[in-house]
Design an enzyme around this catalytic site. Structure first.
Site, PDB file in Angstrom:
ATOM      1  N   ARG A  43      77.036  73.346 123.638  1.00 31.77           N
ATOM      2  CA  ARG A  43      77.983  73.714 124.878  1.00 31.77           C
ATOM      3  C   ARG A  43      79.567  73.024 124.857  1.00 31.77           C
ATOM      4  NH1 ARG A  43      74.835  71.273 129.382  1.00 31.77           N
ATOM      5  NH2 ARG A  43      74.369  69.616 128.381  1.00 31.77           N
ATOM      6  N   LYS A 149      60.792  67.682 115.203  1.00 30.31           N
ATOM      7  CA  LYS A 149      59.282  67.206 115.914  1.00 30.31           C
ATOM      8  C   LYS A 149      60.638  66.160 117.590  1.00 30.31           C
ATOM      9  CE  LYS A 149      59.575  62.691 116.379  1.00 30.31           C
ATOM     10  NZ  LYS A 149      58.602  61.049 115.565  1.00 30.31           N
ATOM     11  N   ASP A 236      55.366  58.327 118.099  1.00 31.22           N
ATOM     12  CA  ASP A 236      56.134  58.560 117.446  1.00 31.22           C
ATOM     13  C   ASP A 236      55.965  58.485 115.839  1.00 31.22           C
ATOM     14  OD1 ASP A 236      59.043  58.133 117.346  1.00 31.22           O
ATOM     15  OD2 ASP A 236      59.345  56.376 116.420  1.00 31.22           O
ATOM     16  N   HIS A 241      53.825  61.321 110.686  1.00 36.98           N
ATOM     17  CA  HIS A 241      53.672  60.884 109.829  1.00 36.98           C
ATOM     18  C   HIS A 241      52.011  60.322 109.519  1.00 36.98           C
ATOM     19  CE1 HIS A 241      57.606  61.652 110.919  1.00 36.98           C
ATOM     20  NE2 HIS A 241      57.961  60.692 111.800  1.00 36.98           N
TER      21      HIS A 241
HETATM   22  C1  BG6 Z   1      60.672  59.005 113.760  1.00 34.67           C
HETATM   23  C2  BG6 Z   1      61.131  58.396 114.598  1.00 34.67           C
HETATM   24  O1  BG6 Z   1      60.080  59.858 113.323  1.00 34.67           O
HETATM   25  O2  BG6 Z   1      60.923  58.988 112.865  1.00 34.67           O
HETATM   26  C3  BG6 Z   1      62.016  56.649 114.446  1.00 34.67           C
HETATM   27  O3  BG6 Z   1      60.912  58.788 116.088  1.00 34.67           O
HETATM   28  C4  BG6 Z   1      61.145  55.783 112.777  1.00 34.67           C
HETATM   29  O4  BG6 Z   1      61.259  56.478 115.756  1.00 34.67           O
HETATM   30  C5  BG6 Z   1      61.528  57.850 111.837  1.00 34.67           C
HETATM   31  O5  BG6 Z   1      62.375  55.084 113.320  1.00 34.67           O
HETATM   32  C6  BG6 Z   1      61.029  56.574 110.444  1.00 34.67           C
HETATM   33  O6  BG6 Z   1      61.275  57.989 109.560  1.00 34.67           O
HETATM   34  P1  BG6 Z   1      62.016  57.127 107.858  1.00 34.67           P
HETATM   35  O7  BG6 Z   1      62.398  58.271 107.441  1.00 34.67           O
HETATM   36  O8  BG6 Z   1      62.941  56.305 108.449  1.00 34.67           O
HETATM   37  O9  BG6 Z   1      60.277  56.595 107.708  1.00 34.67           O
END
Ligand code: BG6
Length: 486
Positions: A43, A149, A236, A241
């Site tokens: 926007r 995500k 989260d 992950h």
């Molecule tokens: C994200 C989360 O998906 O992954 C965050 O929302 C987190 O809270 C992050 O800090 C961690 O990613 P990485 O690649 O730094 O391990």
């Protein structure tokens, strides 16, 4: 084939921090397909040049020495901006006309990639309007949709979102991001396990006591507190992950290195994970919160949101029967480290007097996902000139020592794979739903105060003291070690 990548949420953080730097790096390394154009949609009013200038500044900050003003200006000539509102159907008609105009010179069919880098509340509007404007049709070339995500907030919202997506896009067109899958060390799990014959015979219940997966972060929630408070550690970090790391560790060898073969095997693991009953949530999970969390701006003073969690899972199949997968993640921890520890069993009979007898004092394979990317194998050695005294030593491999090149950011690989139509490193619809079905019962139980009690912990440590007692009761020990970074 030329590509047009349209980024919705172009003025957002992810675009400037990750997407544009990754696209620039691909361009610099001559990996971006010839004729690629990038179009930002948002926007905020911007002329093309003003957006390019803003991105030049942020990209220079993020890629550091790799920023070459000359290469950037070549790259920037393929970057465009189209002002628009996701809620306004007319702006999608405008986008279509803009893209048609942009691609008017290409004789070859063009692949279009629509990247939803917006707040999740805009996903459905964007998808619906892409469909209504005919932008999901593949008459001119392949069309792909990338979704960031979080994909839903629980099983039911993920299911609804999948159903919504499928009204407009076929599953093969959809790329759900979990940036952990783009990390080199995560992909290396497949190579470690399936390109080496020596690990497979011992990769099972006969030799492994348990698998310990940790994603610890030194950072607290900080500026993200207001958002984070409604999400918490399970949604989260675990649903995406940590479960991805667990499935890659547990899966069987896929028939082929292709998207659906790999994802089928991952889905089988998720199906085999035993859902936790309410009682098991009490006994097999730990939830924690760092002490200063409630003082973070935007966090209610009585918040029960977990910033730390442990979940013990069982995979009900022949390979893993009786081998717990202990997943752990936390904010405001001692250091940043993501690691997978394969804790092997003790020898069947310890013939050395005074030798180690406890399960956690035996061999370990430590897969350092980040930041000291590498692998260590821990084993006993005789201490010279001290009778039969033994000490745990290790064979250590690090990517940094062995390879000259720096580890690329996950988004480089992921963006390239989307352009090339390879969905191996993206979550499929069923995979995301199954992951939610594992997390949902835990999250539901955690919403009840005291189930299990919220354990407070000091920032800068390894989580609540109760987590140590919990492991101790199982005759196990946390592998708490901050990686050494030169
Ligand atoms: C994200 C989360 O998906 O992954 C965050 O929302 C987190 O809270 C992050 O800090 C961690 O990613 P990485 O690649 O730094 O391990």
């Amino acid at each position: 084939m030329p590509h047009t990548v349209v980024i919705f949420g172009a003025s957002g953080d992810l675009t400037s921090r990750k997407l544009i730097p990754a696209l620039y790096e691909l361009f610099r390394k001559k990996r971006l397909p010839e004729g690629t154009r990038i179009v930002g949609f948002s926007r905020t009013p911007f002329e093309h040049d003003a957006w390019r200038a803003k991105l030049a500044e942020s990209t220079a900050g993020f890629v550091g020495k790799a920023f070459d003003p000359e290469r950037w200006s070549q790259f920037a000539s393929c970057v465009f901006y189209h002002r628009g509102d996701i809620e306004n159907p007319a702006d999608f008609e405008g986008l279509r006309a803009f893209l048609d105009q942009l691609e008017v010179d290409s004789a070859a069919p063009t692949t279009r990639v629509f990247y939803l880098s917006t707040a999740p509340s805009f996903y459905e509007s964007a998808i619906e309007r892409l469909g209504a404007a005919g932008l999901a049709e593949e008459s001119r070339g392949p069309v792909r949709l990338v979704i960031e995500k979080p994909f839903g907030t629980d099983l039911s919202t993920a299911r609804n979102l999948n159903a919504f997506v499928h009204r407009v896009f076929r599953e093969e067109q959809v790329y759900r991001i979990d940036h952990y899958l783009g990390k080199e060390t995560v992909q290396n799990l497949l190579v470690l396990r399936f390109a080496n014959a020596i690990f497979e015979p011992i990769w099972n219940r006969n030799y492994i006591d348990h698998v310990q997966i940790t994603a610890a972060e030194e950072v607290a929630v900080g500026r993200r507190a207001a958002y984070y408070d409604s999400v918490g550690i399970l949604r989260d970090m675990f649903q995406n992950h940590l479960l991805q790391l667990a499935t890659l560790t547990a899966m069987e060898v896929p028939a082929r290195a292709e998207a659906d073969s790999i994802r089928d095997e991952k889905v089988k693991v998720l199906r085999a994970i035993r859902p936790l009953t309410r009682e098991q949530v009490f006994s097999d999970t730990i939830r924690g919160q760092y002490r200063k969390y409630r003082d973070e701006p935007g966090v209610p003073p009585n918040s029960e949101t977990a910033t730390y969690g442990v979940v013990k899972l069982h995979v009900d199949n022949w390979r893993w029967q009786g081998v717990p997968f202990i997943l752990r993640s936390g904010k405001a921890m001692s250091c940043r480290t993501t690691q997978i520890v394969i804790q092997f069993r003790q020898v069947p009979h310890m013939m050395f007097e005074g030798g180690p007898r406890l399960a956690f004092q035996s061999n370990r394979l430590v897969i350092q996902v980040q930041p000291a990317e590498g692998i260590q194998l821990h084993f006993y050695t005789k201490v010279p000139d001290q009778g039969m005294k033994m000490r745990m030593t290790d064979l250590s491999f690090t990517f940094r020592d062995r390879f000259q090149s720096t580890m690329p950011e996950a988004y480089q690989r992921l963006l390239l794979d989307v352009m090339q139509g390879d969905a191996s490193l993206f979550a499929r619809a069923d995979e995301v739903e199954l992951a939610w079905s594992i997390v949902d019962p835990i999250q539901a139980a955690w919403e009840n105060p005291g189930w299990p009690p919220l354990a407070l912990y000091e920032a800068g440590g390894w989580g609540p003291p109760s987590a140590v007692e919990w492991m101790c009761k199982q005759n196990r020990e946390w592998f708490d070690l901050c990686p050494i970074l030169e």
